[in-house]
Design a protein around this motif. Structure first.
Motif, PDB file in Angstrom:
ATOM      1  N   ALA A  59      37.965  37.259  43.775  1.00 53.24           N
ATOM      2  CA  ALA A  59      36.983  38.239  43.304  1.00 53.24           C
ATOM      3  C   ALA A  59      35.829  37.538  42.607  1.00 53.24           C
ATOM      4  O   ALA A  59      36.036  36.646  41.786  1.00 53.24           O
ATOM      5  N   ASN A  60      34.626  37.962  42.927  1.00 51.75           N
ATOM      6  CA  ASN A  60      33.417  37.440  42.300  1.00 51.75           C
ATOM      7  C   ASN A  60      33.158  38.190  40.995  1.00 51.75           C
ATOM      8  O   ASN A  60      33.224  39.417  40.967  1.00 51.75           O
ATOM      9  N   PRO A  61      32.870  37.486  39.885  1.00 54.04           N
ATOM     10  CA  PRO A  61      32.657  38.194  38.609  1.00 54.04           C
ATOM     11  C   PRO A  61      31.508  39.192  38.666  1.00 54.04           C
ATOM     12  O   PRO A  61      31.532  40.202  37.961  1.00 54.04           O
ATOM     13  N   LYS A  62      30.511  38.950  39.507  1.00 60.43           N
ATOM     14  CA  LYS A  62      29.409  39.908  39.642  1.00 60.43           C
ATOM     15  C   LYS A  62      29.899  41.227  40.234  1.00 60.43           C
ATOM     16  O   LYS A  62      29.396  42.303  39.891  1.00 60.43           O
ATOM     17  N   ASP A  63      30.875  41.132  41.135  1.00 54.70           N
ATOM     18  CA  ASP A  63      31.425  42.347  41.732  1.00 54.70           C
ATOM     19  C   ASP A  63      32.369  43.067  40.777  1.00 54.70           C
ATOM     20  O   ASP A  63      32.402  44.298  40.718  1.00 54.70           O
ATOM     21  N   ASP A 110      37.805  27.096  33.425  1.00 54.81           N
ATOM     22  CA  ASP A 110      37.211  27.221  34.747  1.00 54.81           C
ATOM     23  C   ASP A 110      37.849  26.291  35.769  1.00 54.81           C
ATOM     24  O   ASP A 110      37.564  26.380  36.957  1.00 54.81           O
ATOM     25  N   GLU A 135      34.327  38.365  32.235  1.00 51.29           N
ATOM     26  CA  GLU A 135      33.485  37.380  31.561  1.00 51.29           C
ATOM     27  C   GLU A 135      33.332  37.781  30.093  1.00 51.29           C
ATOM     28  O   GLU A 135      33.419  38.965  29.747  1.00 51.29           O
ATOM     29  N   TRP A 184      37.375  32.251  35.868  1.00 44.80           N
ATOM     30  CA  TRP A 184      36.176  32.598  35.108  1.00 44.80           C
ATOM     31  C   TRP A 184      36.425  33.660  34.049  1.00 44.80           C
ATOM     32  O   TRP A 184      35.544  34.004  33.266  1.00 44.80           O
TER      33      TRP A 184
END
Length: 276
Positions: free
Chosen positions: A7-11, A197, A220, A240
């Protein structure tokens, strides 16, 4: 074997409660007389539970890893959180009492889980990570684990860390695994929080009564989220993300890590003023 993708933190900032739980929470991890496994694309960890209530159960390689046997290219860490049982590795039986652990190196072909008493079955929790070298199988009882005491009653986080699979206890490729036990009256874990990280982590929360919960914080530092976790449920934590929790009463949790390094203290601490 259930598959979870990275999973991308932006998503993740856009996830609602249901999506957060679907992606990161592992429920129903200990079905009777069965193996449940979740394969995460985050550092390729496999999280599993085995309860051999009435019969021995063999650990098989699923089609997801395309291997002839489960540990063909992997290593394994096991901690028993149930009644007395055995893990038999290529014909050698290792007896595990409650809270005993076992490291199994790459190349072991036959892994069989069994309980000593069907009325009080063993409950084996395991983490498995990709491996590049074979190291010996080692049983680690609670007394053999490296013990570290942290926290204070004033901060409600007085706890004991038991490091089972750790460079100062035994050799492994990348898997690090252990258990943290909070004292009565302490409810916070991993607070002040941190990220690392260079490796991901999975938490299995346990020793909680039915009406207790842990609020597991992730995300985050400036975009935190929470997941409500109940007894014997696990949470996948990307590298992250912070991974802190607070319970409605004291509890314990088993942590497992894999990734770039095995240095337990390699953490990026987050100042309390940065949390949002």
């Amino acid at each position: 074997m259930e598959v979870r993708y990275a999973a991308n933190p932006k998503d993740v900032k856009l996830y609602d409660t249901r999506r957060l739980r679907d992606e990161f929470l592992i429920e129903d991890l200990f079905p009777s007389d069965a193996v449940k496994m979740v394969y995460s694309h985050i550092d390729r960890i496999i999280v599993g539970g085995v309860v051999p209530a009435t019969k021995p159960i063999a650990l098989e390689a699923g089609s997801e890893i395309r291997a002839e046997y489960f540990l063909e290219r992997r290593e394994l860490g096991v901690i028993n959180i149930g009644g007395k049982g055995t893990v038999t590795v290529d014909g050698t039986a290792y007896e595990l009492d409650n809270r005993d652990g076992l490291y199994v190196g790459m190349g072991a072909k036959e892994i069989i889980f069994a309980s000593a008493d069907a009325k009080s079955p063993a409950k084996f929790y395991f983490n498995s990570a990709p491996a590049h070298a074979a190291y010996p199988t080692v049983k680690v009882g609670l007394a053999k684990a490296r013990r570290v005491e942290l926290g204070s009653q004033a901060e409600a986080n007085k706890r004991t860390i038991y490091q089972y699979i750790h460079p100062e206890v035994l050799q492994s490729c990348q898997l690090v695994m252990g258990m943290t036990v909070l004292e009565q009256g302490s409810v916070w874990n991993t607070m002040p929080s941190h990220t690392h990280d260079r490796r991901m982590e999975v938490y299995l929360y346990l020793n909680m009564p039915e009406d207790a919960v842990v609020f597991h914080f992730m995300g985050e530092p400036g975009e935190t989220r929470h997941i409500v976790v109940r007894n014997e449920q696990a949470v996948i934590s990307p590298s992250w993300s912070i991974h802190s929790g607070v319970g409605t009463r004291s509890y314990a949790f088993i942590w497992g890590m894999c990734g770039e390094n095995q240095t337990f203290t390699d953490m990026d601490h987050i100042p309390m003023a940065e949390l949002k």
